[in-house]
Design an enzyme around this catalytic site. Structure first.
Site, PDB file in Angstrom:
ATOM      1  N   GLU A 195      37.825 -31.817 -35.294  1.00  0.00           N
ATOM      2  CA  GLU A 195      37.160 -32.082 -36.332  1.00  0.00           C
ATOM      3  C   GLU A 195      37.412 -33.514 -36.916  1.00  0.00           C
ATOM      4  O   GLU A 195      37.653 -33.759 -38.139  1.00  0.00           O
ATOM      5  CB  GLU A 195      37.807 -31.005 -37.574  1.00  0.00           C
ATOM      6  CG  GLU A 195      37.610 -29.519 -37.150  1.00  0.00           C
ATOM      7  CD  GLU A 195      37.967 -28.557 -38.298  1.00  0.00           C
ATOM      8  OE1 GLU A 195      38.407 -29.199 -39.298  1.00  0.00           O
ATOM      9  OE2 GLU A 195      37.643 -27.437 -38.291  1.00  0.00           O
ATOM     10  N   GLU A 413      36.396 -22.006 -33.380  1.00  0.00           N
ATOM     11  CA  GLU A 413      36.900 -21.377 -34.492  1.00  0.00           C
ATOM     12  C   GLU A 413      36.004 -20.551 -34.981  1.00  0.00           C
ATOM     13  O   GLU A 413      34.792 -21.299 -35.500  1.00  0.00           O
ATOM     14  CB  GLU A 413      37.632 -22.345 -35.308  1.00  0.00           C
ATOM     15  CG  GLU A 413      38.889 -23.288 -34.883  1.00  0.00           C
ATOM     16  CD  GLU A 413      39.591 -23.991 -36.058  1.00  0.00           C
ATOM     17  OE1 GLU A 413      39.128 -23.561 -37.042  1.00  0.00           O
ATOM     18  OE2 GLU A 413      40.381 -25.008 -35.726  1.00  0.00           O
TER      19      GLU A 413
END
EC number: 3.2.1.21
Length: 523
Positions: A195, A413
């Protein structure tokens, strides 16, 4: 509320209800066999969130240790012990095997492996990760390893302001080299960074994440130092250069003999227009460029999106010709962490401001559900922001297919959170989570059938873990963890039983009778 707004909301509700009904019927017969034979199903966690043992066997602090010890997470929670996987990894691997996953997504703690951030490798850290990787493989589970998952060594943060300095690129590449050299004979799936499109905003614009840098009036929290108008772009640039440097190293030195794949993992919110007004439609597209395109455009085309070049101007770093060439196509796959859609509207007046941060440059406004006030979480955070929007996953994947040459995608995720049992007991009944995962797995299959190159899906998370700002107030785990117990006892939730049944060949949406026992769901 205007009559037009009422009509719009009513239409949305009716469409959502119809879609839900259609989803239940069309997904009833879906099984794992409907996915490509090599498709990977897994579950994940990350080092700081799951390991514990924060000061054992030579590990030194990361910026998340410093941040959490300063009390910035809810209830003053820390990752000091969390689920204690450092001591319980064998038990955890057996649970993963029992669940039938193909792979476990994990990360390596930089400050456990190289405590000072550079230099000597910690033998105990090396031993732990070798043991964990070997244990996974001995139980038929692939390790999918992230090299950097937010937990930057505090030693390097103190020395040169961490990722804000170009020195980070060299140190990260050396750290990645240690990982490839010691684990690459067994690890075949590497993500360089996790991220990198959110860490610069939270840590260097809003100041809500470590190292808490921001400047007035942009910080959500007051910060002692920083510049919200420039630092997020500098940090993102250095993360991208570090990623591409590590990929170049891997390809030149290791990939031919080790035979692995390497990429990075982006946060994949999907931005949707709040209305169909052309300015709002353009705002959503612009926000997706600022969010996803911030990394995908350089990776696929060698430079930042034109709208970022235009709006950010000289504050957006430039690539040299050599850097652009190195960044271009520096991935074998791209991971995405996807949870929800976010609705935005245009706010072009922000472009008239002399000082602008990331959101000002994007020229949008939105009411994020997790910025509601009057709730129990810090910074206005609530636990209900991850509503199920599987259509958003399909839109994101279609966007990648059409705009970014349809890369290989790993959904790294996807999951739903619940709160702890208010009675203090353990929450076993999490059918909401099973429903959420069913919706998204079906959406993944539909996208594959539509031509998207998705090759893996990982549930977040395997266990309840330390959830950063939320501490232990949010539980994403397929398996629960009793954090009140010194043993950190694990217990199987309904969702873990359902996921195991699906992975053994059961239907995606089994009848209640099937879940009650027998067949694939008998565990």
């Amino acid at each position: 509320m205007t009559p037009a707004r009422v009509v719009f909301i009513c239409c949305v509700v009716l469409l959502a209800a119809a879609a839900a009904a259609a989803s239940s019927s069309t997904a009833a017969g879906i099984t794992r066999a409907d996915f490509p034979p090599e498709f990977i199903f897994g579950a994940g966690s990350s080092a700081y969130q799951v390991e514990g043992a924060f000061a054992e066997d030579g590990r030194k602090p990361s910026i998340w240790d410093t941040f959490s010890h300063s009390g910035y997470s809810v209830d003053g929670a820390t990752g000091d012990v969390t689920a204690d996987q450092y001591h319980k990894y064998k038990e955890d691997v057996k649970l993963l095997q029992d669940m039938g996953v193909d792979a476990y997504r994990m990360s390596i703690s930089w400050s456990r492996l190289i405590p000072d951030g550079r230099g000597a490798v910690n033998p105990k850290g090396l031993e732990y990760y070798n043991n964990l990787i070997d244990e996974l493989l001995s139980h038929g589970i692939q390790p999918h390893v992230t090299i950097y998952h937010f937990d930057f060594p505090q030693a390097l943060q103190d020395e040169y302001n961490g990722i804000l300095s170009p020195r980070f690129v060299e140190d990260f590449t050396a750290y990645a080299d240690v990982c490839f050299k010691n684990f690459g004979d067994r690890v075949k799936h590497w993500s360089t960074v996790n991220e990198p499109n959110i860490e610069p905003i939270g840590g260097y614009d809003q100041g809500i994440l470590p190292p808490r840098r921001c400047s007035f009036p942009f910080g959500v929290l007051s910060c002692d130092n920083g510049n919200s108008t420039t630092e997020p772009y500098i940090v993102a640039h250095h993360l991208l250069l570090a990623h591409s440097s590590a990929v170049s190293l891997y390809r030149e030195k290791y990939q031919a003999t080790q035979g692995g794949q390497i990429g990075l993992t982006l946060l994949g919110w999907w931005y949707e227009p709040g209305t169909q007004d052309p300015e709002d439609v353009a705002a959503a597209a612009r926000m997706n460029d600022f969010h996803i395109g911030w990394y995908m455009h350089p990776l696929v085309y060698g430079d930042y999106p034109p709208v970022m070049r235009k709006n950010v101007g000289s504050r957006l770093p430039s690539f040299t010709a050599e850097e652009s060439k190195r960044v271009l196509e520096s991935y074998d796959f791209v991971g995405f962490n996807h949870y929800v859609a976010i609705f935005v509207r245009a706010d072009l007046s922000k472009l008239d401001q002399s000082l602008r941060d990331y959101m000002g440059d994007a020229a949008v406004k939105y009411d994020l559900p997790f910025l509601k006030s009057n709730n129990e979480f810090p910074l206005g955070l609530t636990s209900d922001f991850m509503t199920s929007t599987p259509w958003a996953l399909k839109k994101m994947l279609n966007h990648l297919q059409e705009k970014y040459k349809n890369p290989i995608v790993m959904i790294h995720e996807n999951g739903a959170a619940g709160q702890p049992d208010p009675s203090g007991g353990n929450t076993y009944d999490d059918d909401f989570r099973s429903q959420y995962l069913q919706d998204y797995i079906e959406a993944t299959l539909q996208s594959i059938r539509n031509g998207s190159n998705v090759q893996g899906y990982f549930v977040w998370s395997f266990l309840d873990v330390f959830e950063y700002l939320f501490g232990y107030r949010l539980r994403f785990g397929l398996y629960g963890v009793d954090f009140a117990s010194p043993e950190r006892t694990r217990y199987q939730r309904h969702s873990a039983r359902w996921y195991a049944g699906f992975l053994r060949g059961g239907e995606l949406r089994p009848a209640a009778a099937a879940l009650a026992g027998g067949g694939a769901y008998s565990q």
